[in-house]
Design an enzyme around this catalytic site. Structure first.
Site, PDB file in Angstrom:
ATOM      1  N   HIS A   1       1.040  -0.914   0.431  1.00  0.00           N
ATOM      2  CA  HIS A   1      -0.008   0.134  -0.078  1.00  0.00           C
ATOM      3  C   HIS A   1       0.564   1.011   0.047  1.00  0.00           C
ATOM      4  O   HIS A   1       2.022   1.082   0.437  1.00  0.00           O
ATOM      5  CB  HIS A   1      -0.475  -0.530   0.838  1.00  0.00           C
ATOM      6  CG  HIS A   1      -2.262   1.314   1.208  1.00  0.00           C
ATOM      7  ND1 HIS A   1      -1.338   2.727   1.554  1.00  0.00           N
ATOM      8  CD2 HIS A   1      -3.138   0.965   1.120  1.00  0.00           C
ATOM      9  CE1 HIS A   1      -2.824   3.055   1.963  1.00  0.00           C
ATOM     10  NE2 HIS A   1      -4.070   2.416   1.517  1.00  0.00           N
TER      11      HIS A   1
ATOM     12  N   ASP B   1       1.813  -4.596   8.338  1.00  0.00           N
ATOM     13  CA  ASP B   1       1.162  -3.024   7.905  1.00  0.00           C
ATOM     14  C   ASP B   1       0.113  -4.376   8.021  1.00  0.00           C
ATOM     15  O   ASP B   1      -0.346  -5.497   7.015  1.00  0.00           O
ATOM     16  CB  ASP B   1       1.019  -3.147   6.300  1.00  0.00           C
ATOM     17  CG  ASP B   1       0.019  -2.184   5.591  1.00  0.00           C
ATOM     18  OD1 ASP B   1      -0.747  -2.223   6.638  1.00  0.00           O
ATOM     19  OD2 ASP B   1      -0.014  -1.531   5.104  1.00  0.00           O
TER      20      ASP B   1
ATOM     21  N   GLN C   1      -5.242  -4.825   7.115  1.00  0.00           N
ATOM     22  CA  GLN C   1      -6.247  -5.887   6.639  1.00  0.00           C
ATOM     23  C   GLN C   1      -6.395  -6.751   7.646  1.00  0.00           C
ATOM     24  O   GLN C   1      -7.585  -7.362   6.691  1.00  0.00           O
ATOM     25  CB  GLN C   1      -6.641  -5.471   4.776  1.00  0.00           C
ATOM     26  CG  GLN C   1      -6.235  -4.579   3.909  1.00  0.00           C
ATOM     27  CD  GLN C   1      -7.676  -3.378   3.824  1.00  0.00           C
ATOM     28  OE1 GLN C   1      -8.550  -4.590   4.393  1.00  0.00           O
ATOM     29  NE2 GLN C   1      -8.083  -2.184   3.476  1.00  0.00           N
TER      30      GLN C   1
ATOM     31  N   LYS D   1     -10.830   0.771  10.440  1.00  0.00           N
ATOM     32  CA  LYS D   1     -11.390  -0.676   9.809  1.00  0.00           C
ATOM     33  C   LYS D   1     -11.986  -1.850  10.633  1.00  0.00           C
ATOM     34  O   LYS D   1     -12.503  -3.237   9.707  1.00  0.00           O
ATOM     35  CB  LYS D   1      -9.952  -0.864   8.871  1.00  0.00           C
ATOM     36  CG  LYS D   1      -9.691   0.176   7.515  1.00  0.00           C
ATOM     37  CD  LYS D   1      -8.353  -0.429   6.842  1.00  0.00           C
ATOM     38  CE  LYS D   1      -8.011   1.033   6.513  1.00  0.00           C
ATOM     39  NZ  LYS D   1      -8.630   1.355   5.337  1.00  0.00           N
TER      40      LYS D   1
ATOM     41  N   CYS E   1      -4.936   2.976  -3.735  1.00  0.00           N
ATOM     42  CA  CYS E   1      -3.665   3.075  -3.059  1.00  0.00           C
ATOM     43  C   CYS E   1      -2.076   1.962  -3.266  1.00  0.00           C
ATOM     44  O   CYS E   1      -1.910   2.170  -2.640  1.00  0.00           O
ATOM     45  CB  CYS E   1      -3.535   3.562  -1.131  1.00  0.00           C
ATOM     46  SG  CYS E   1      -4.891   4.964  -1.053  1.00  0.00           S
TER      47      CYS E   1
END
Lengths: 142, 426
Positions: free
Chosen positions: B142, B219, B222, B245, B384
């Site tokens: 991302h 990261d 998600q 999120k 992104c």
């Protein structure tokens, strides 16, 4: 809602599927290219001026991208002949949405105005007002 | 058979916690909050961008503002002490949720994943990176990490390298072995791709980083919202994610860092809240995590973040993951029925809860506009991950992403709405 669509009315789809003045002019007075980097829409506008050097005589476009950007370019090639460069310079976003005849959602405005921006920047470069390689519209969609 | 019995989670009960799912759309957008002219039921499939917020989380934030709103760590007065306890406990709660045994000292609250990434890039990267060093990322990164390390590398003279993504949307681990070498100081990889849905072997990548003495930064934007995550099992040195999120409010995210590493790092932002003592000449820093939280922090958001974690734990993250996988596979199969739809990433039974795709001959932005007119909220663009889209050879894609309140029927509505676009453009 079936096949009807607020933004993709018949006129838009007609110009997208059967673009007018699509291709290149043999001897354009000026030509310019622009893109929406985040969408991938690209448009090249060829403009041929009359002998007075001010009145637009013929316009052609090429490129690819979304239906809004391409239909807008197609309709602009019909709208511009007969107008002057100073009238072109004064065209704003409202003129484009009026020409398209539909409400364009805020996120899609940059698609709708790309062709106009390309034509205006091309004219400015022709007049020596600005020096740019390519038009890029502002904004990222993410 | 009742519908919810066929899901790993009680979808009906969950949907009742999210009033926004009942609203209609399609009216005038220039008057936010006024919905009189909306007439199209909402099908919300943009959860990888942001999830909705259940009443339990909204209530926790309301309780804070109604009951104990105050600045933290400053006042000796009652409200300030209550606010401080709640805000500090929220750190412990979030730490527990991701398996950080060090509690609050290993969890810094930030604005979002992007800020967590920048915190490490500035506080650690600027000091530690230089010419001859490398930062290894993936081609599916991302922009939050890709752009951050790219720019820090430019400032420091370090090199950035990208682990190749193969045709199935998976990382080429042989290439990873080639790239991660003695020059590598940081391996910064995305856990679940927001575009491909790929679930990356982050534990293996962390081991590879540690073998060459590099740090591993994962990261988790998600992954934490959608599956059980244990940062210590992964052995990540840093781990970043966002509250919004995962049923939490916007404006808050977290950076997990191993305690000994965070202790050695210098602050990233200076100011109030993060200092122990100040003279005109010099200052000393507060303990972890406060030395990284300068200024008045997002207190209400921290309280909401902890409530979101409670909400998800009540459902059970194993169940959340099972629901995500069920919908991803169903969507992959339904969209796969059509020859004119190209999907990106691994097969339906091996991915996170999202599917990015393109409908042949309809630009992603046209498709999303037409879906929007039918109430279907999806994302169109480069999500992104612009370099990844360049690699895929497309300017943009359309992405449907699922969460605990989505149903198979909503996937069916997406497929029907795509059919409308197909007819329109035929």
């Amino acid at each position: 809602m079936g096949i009807g669509s607020d933004m993709y009315r018949q006129q838009i789809m007609d110009h997208y599927k059967n673009p007018r003045n699509h291709g290149r002019l043999e001897s354009p007075t000026f030509t310019h290219t622009g893109e929406n980097p985040s969408c991938g829409d690209t448009i090249t506008m060829d403009v041929q001026l009359a002998d007075d050097g001010e009145t637009i005589e013929r316009v052609a476009f090429s490129g690819d991208g979304c239906a809004i950007s391409q239909a807008s370019a197609s309709m602009l090639t019909q709208r511009l002949p007969g107008t002057t460069l100073s009238e072109l310079a004064e065209m704003d976003t409202d003129d484009i949405t009026e020409m398209l005849g539909v409400d364009i959602s805020p996120m899609r405005i940059k698609c709708a105005v790309l062709a106009r921006q390309v034509a205006q920047d091309g004219a400015k470069i022709h007049d020596g007002e600005i020096e740019i390689e390519q038009t890029k519209t502002e904004g990222d969609d993410d | 058979m009742r519908v919810q019995e066929s899901y790993p989670v009680d979808v009906d009960a969950i949907r009742a916690d999210f009033p926004i799912l009942q609203r209609k759309v399609g009216g005038d957008i220039s008057t936010p909050g006024e919905h009189d002219d909306d007439d199209t039921p909402l099908v919300y499939l943009d959860n990888a961008a942001t999830s909705h917020t259940p009443e339990q989380v909204v209530d926790a934030i309301v309780d804070y503002y109604h009951g104990y709103n105050s600045n933290v760590h400053r006042g000796i007065h009652h409200l300030s002490q209550e606010a401080s306890v709640a805000y500090e406990n929220a750190h412990d709660r979030v730490a527990e949720f991701i398996g950080a045994s060090g509690g609050r000292e290993e969890v810094v609250f930030t604005k979002n994943t992007t800020e967590s990434m920048n915190l490490v890039a500035y506080a650690w990267g600027l000091d530690e990176l230089g010419p001859g060093d490398s930062v290894v990322m993936t081609e599916m990164e991302h922009h939050a990490s890709l752009v951050t390390w790219q720019q820090i590398a430019k400032k420091t003279g370090a090199e950035v390298r990208y682990i190749r993504v193969d045709d199935d949307g998976r990382l080429d681990m042989e290439h990873a072995k080639e790239l991660i070498d003695d020059s590598t100081k940081m391996v910064s990889v995305v856990h679940v791709s927001n575009t491909l849905g790929t679930v990356n072997p982050v534990s293996e990548l962390a081991d590879m980083a540690h073998e060459v003495g590099a740090y591993a930064f994962v990261d988790g934007a998600q992954s934490v919202p959608t599956r059980p995550v244990d940062v210590e099992d992964i052995d990540a040195d840093f781990f970043a994610f966002s509250g919004h999120k995962m049923c939490g409010p916007t404006g808050i995210g977290a950076l997990y860092g191993k305690r000994d590493i965070l202790e050695e790092m210098q602050p990233y932002l200076y100011g109030g809240e993060m200092i122990r003592s100040v003279t005109y000449e010099d200052s000393t820093w507060e303990d972890l995590p406060w030395k990284f939280e300068a200024g008045t922090p997002p207190i209400a958001q921290g309280v909401g973040f902890a409530a979101a974690v409670d909400y998800l734990d009540d459902i059970g993250m194993e169940n959340v993951q099972a629901h995500e996988e069920l919908l991803a596979e169903y969507a992959y199969d339904r969209l796969g029925e059509f020859d004119d739809i190209e999907m990106y990433g691994p097969p339906g039974d091996d991915r996170g809860g999202l599917v990015a795709f393109n409908l042949d001959s309809v630009h992603a932005h046209d498709l999303s506009s037409i879906l929007n007119e039918q109430g279907v909220a999806i994302r169109a663009g480069d999500h992104c991950t612009q370099p990844l889209h360049d690699k895929l050879g497309v300017a943009a894609s359309t992405r449907a992403s699922f969460y605990i309140y989505n149903t198979r029927e909503e996937v069916d509505k997406l497929v029907d709405a795509i059919d409308t676009a197909r007819e329109l453009f035929a």
